[in-house]
Write a protein that holds these residues in place. Structure first.
Motif, PDB file in Angstrom:
ATOM      1  N   GLY A 126       0.815  -1.213   0.000  1.00 27.72           N
ATOM      2  CA  GLY A 126       0.000   0.000   0.000  1.00 27.72           C
ATOM      3  C   GLY A 126       0.846   1.260   0.000  1.00 27.72           C
ATOM      4  N   TYR A 127       1.877   1.279   0.826  1.00 27.74           N
ATOM      5  CA  TYR A 127       2.774   2.431   0.843  1.00 27.74           C
ATOM      6  C   TYR A 127       3.618   2.486  -0.418  1.00 27.74           C
ATOM      7  N   THR A 128       4.053   1.342  -0.887  1.00 28.14           N
ATOM      8  CA  THR A 128       4.907   1.306  -2.071  1.00 28.14           C
ATOM      9  C   THR A 128       4.213   1.891  -3.287  1.00 28.14           C
ATOM     10  N   LYS A 129       2.914   1.638  -3.426  1.00 29.45           N
ATOM     11  CA  LYS A 129       2.214   2.101  -4.623  1.00 29.45           C
ATOM     12  C   LYS A 129       2.107   3.618  -4.702  1.00 29.45           C
ATOM     13  N   SER A 130       2.235   4.301  -3.550  1.00 31.16           N
ATOM     14  CA  SER A 130       1.929   5.739  -3.570  1.00 31.16           C
ATOM     15  C   SER A 130       3.040   6.664  -3.085  1.00 31.16           C
ATOM     16  N   LEU A 131       4.061   6.138  -2.426  1.00 37.05           N
ATOM     17  CA  LEU A 131       5.079   7.033  -1.873  1.00 37.05           C
ATOM     18  C   LEU A 131       5.788   7.832  -2.951  1.00 37.05           C
ATOM     19  N   TRP A 132       6.017   7.225  -4.111  1.00 35.78           N
ATOM     20  CA  TRP A 132       6.688   7.962  -5.184  1.00 35.78           C
ATOM     21  C   TRP A 132       5.874   9.192  -5.593  1.00 35.78           C
ATOM     22  N   ALA A 133       4.553   9.079  -5.534  1.00 34.95           N
ATOM     23  CA  ALA A 133       3.690  10.201  -5.903  1.00 34.95           C
ATOM     24  C   ALA A 133       3.703  11.288  -4.837  1.00 34.95           C
ATOM     25  N   SER A 134       4.023  10.924  -3.596  1.00 32.76           N
ATOM     26  CA  SER A 134       4.070  11.916  -2.520  1.00 32.76           C
ATOM     27  C   SER A 134       5.216  12.898  -2.720  1.00 32.76           C
ATOM     28  N   PHE A 135       6.327  12.396  -3.254  1.00 32.51           N
ATOM     29  CA  PHE A 135       7.526  13.229  -3.375  1.00 32.51           C
ATOM     30  C   PHE A 135       7.739  13.783  -4.778  1.00 32.51           C
ATOM     31  N   GLY A 136       7.209  13.108  -5.797  1.00 31.54           N
ATOM     32  CA  GLY A 136       7.437  13.569  -7.160  1.00 31.54           C
ATOM     33  C   GLY A 136       8.797  13.125  -7.658  1.00 31.54           C
ATOM     34  N   HIS A 137       9.635  14.078  -7.987  1.00 34.51           N
ATOM     35  CA  HIS A 137      10.954  13.779  -8.546  1.00 34.51           C
ATOM     36  C   HIS A 137      11.789  12.986  -7.537  1.00 34.51           C
ATOM     37  N   PRO A 138      12.528  11.989  -8.013  1.00 32.22           N
ATOM     38  CA  PRO A 138      13.358  11.202  -7.089  1.00 32.22           C
ATOM     39  C   PRO A 138      14.339  12.039  -6.281  1.00 32.22           C
ATOM     40  N   GLY A 139      14.793  13.142  -6.859  1.00 36.50           N
ATOM     41  CA  GLY A 139      15.704  14.023  -6.119  1.00 36.50           C
ATOM     42  C   GLY A 139      15.036  14.609  -4.882  1.00 36.50           C
TER      43      GLY A 139
END
Length: 375
Positions: free
Chosen positions: A267-280
């Motif tokens: 559940g966290y894996t699917k959305s954490l990338w969207a929380s921060f946007g750019h990997p940097g």
């Protein structure tokens, strides 16, 4: 010593902000309220929720203070008999309407499409829409109190954050970070007053919106392809000139988000990338969190072994200050404070790992949820 003092000052400032948010700026809807005179539509999207929907739906049917309550349920392609469970629990109650959803078209993710179908079929006379997830159980006065608070705040969107029910060690390690993060880093009153869409937060488990303002913002159609559709909807409301507000909903609702570690992890894996946007951005935020909250106890132990008790003492004080922030956020939102807060450095480290995993699986196009691809 200087580095340890810098860490202590940084953590102290953030914990101080937690105190101000929790004690002064956090909205708390009343536990009891007068009747809401307007028509309210509660919208419940379901996909394979046969095992969890019964407590949620029974709580909706037991709502008080809303004479004109409508409950619209969408069976979103379930294969486990969810619709049959809904029919059995509703037992012909005229307030309940059960819809059969259609598959999301290209460009849509499942959750926004389900919510948009619900909103489109809600009774036209409904002045307020209440989105509820199947893992949420509302107190008898919850809908009336939340709608009352929405109107009192003069907001288009109100997010009364539920009390997160924790049972497993994984729950207790990770779930309290949700409330801690926004109480520590988000200036709540500035968020309400500022028109900036970037300054927004919301939780889709229990979300209350003014129908007219929701439609002006484009509703869930405006966030059709967004993984964090709740936050993006709040931003859309701001772009349309509306106001948003966040509230402590721990006395109004409880939510058991995940049943086991695998569900929580995914559940966290699917959305954490969207929380921060750019990997940097993610790398910078995670590094800062690790430095402020995970490093102090390690520095304290290392300094003590190296014969530098003064440095160890300052670092240990930084650790305790971080723990204090976690305790404050837990008490403000109905969560567990002790002894869970003592493991806060480990919680932050696990969050860092989940963030790394999220970006890794997104890059490999392996993110999915409920049998549907996320990206």
């Amino acid at each position: 010593m200087t580095a340890a003092l810098v860490l202590l000052c940084g953590v102290a400032v953030l914990t101080g902000h937690t105190v101000v948010n929790a004690g002064r700026w956090l909205r708390r809807p009343p536990e009891g309220t007068a009747e809401v005179t307007e028509t309210v539509a509660v919208l419940l999207p379901l996909r394979d929720e046969a095992a969890r929907v019964t407590p949620c739906l029974r709580a909706l049917l037991a709502q008080r203070g809303v004479p004109e309550l409508r409950i619209v349920v969408l069976d979103d392609g379930s294969t486990d008999g969810t619709a049959e469970v809904v029919r059995a629990v509703a037992a012909g109650d005229p307030r309940v309407t059960l819809l059969t959803g259609v598959a999301p078209p290209p460009g849509w993710l499942g959750k926004p499409h389900a919510c948009w179908q619900l909103a489109s079929r809600a009774e036209a006379s409904a002045g307020a829409l209440v989105f509820v997830d199947a893992d949420v159980v509302l107190a008898p006065y919850a809908v009336a109190a939340a709608v009352t608070e929405l109107r009192a705040a003069g907001a288009t969107l109100l997010s009364p954050y539920p009390r997160i029910v924790v049972r497993t060690a994984a729950d207790r390690l990770v779930q309290p970070l949700l409330q801690w993060l926004w109480l520590t880093f988000l200036p709540l009153r500035a968020m309400e007053r500022s028109p900036r869409p970037s300054l927004a937060a919301a939780g889709g488990q229990f979300l209350v919106v003014d129908r007219a303002g929701y439609l002006r913002a484009g509703g869930h159609a405006a966030v059709a392809d967004r993984v964090l559709e709740d936050i993006e909807l709040a931003r859309a409301v701001k772009r349309a000139g509306g106001r948003i507000a966040l509230a402590d909903g721990s006395r109004l609702a409880s939510c058991r988000m995940y049943e086991n570690w695998a569900q929580l992890r995914d559940g966290y894996t699917k959305s954490l990338w969207a929380s921060f946007g750019h990997p940097g951005n993610a790398a910078l935020v995670v590094a800062l969190l690790l430095l402020l909250y995970t490093a102090p106890p390690l520095v304290a132990v290392t300094a003590l072994l190296a014969g530098a008790p003064a440095v160890a003492g300052v670092a240990f004080l930084a650790y305790l200050t971080g723990v204090a922030g976690r305790v404050i956020s837990a008490r403000a939102t109905g969560g567990l404070a002790w002894p869970d807060a003592l493991g806060h450095p480990v919680s932050v480290a696990v969050l860092g790992w989940l963030t790394l995993r999220s970006y890794h699986l997104r890059k490999r196009r392996r993110l999915s949820w409920r049998g549907r691809p996320v990206v």
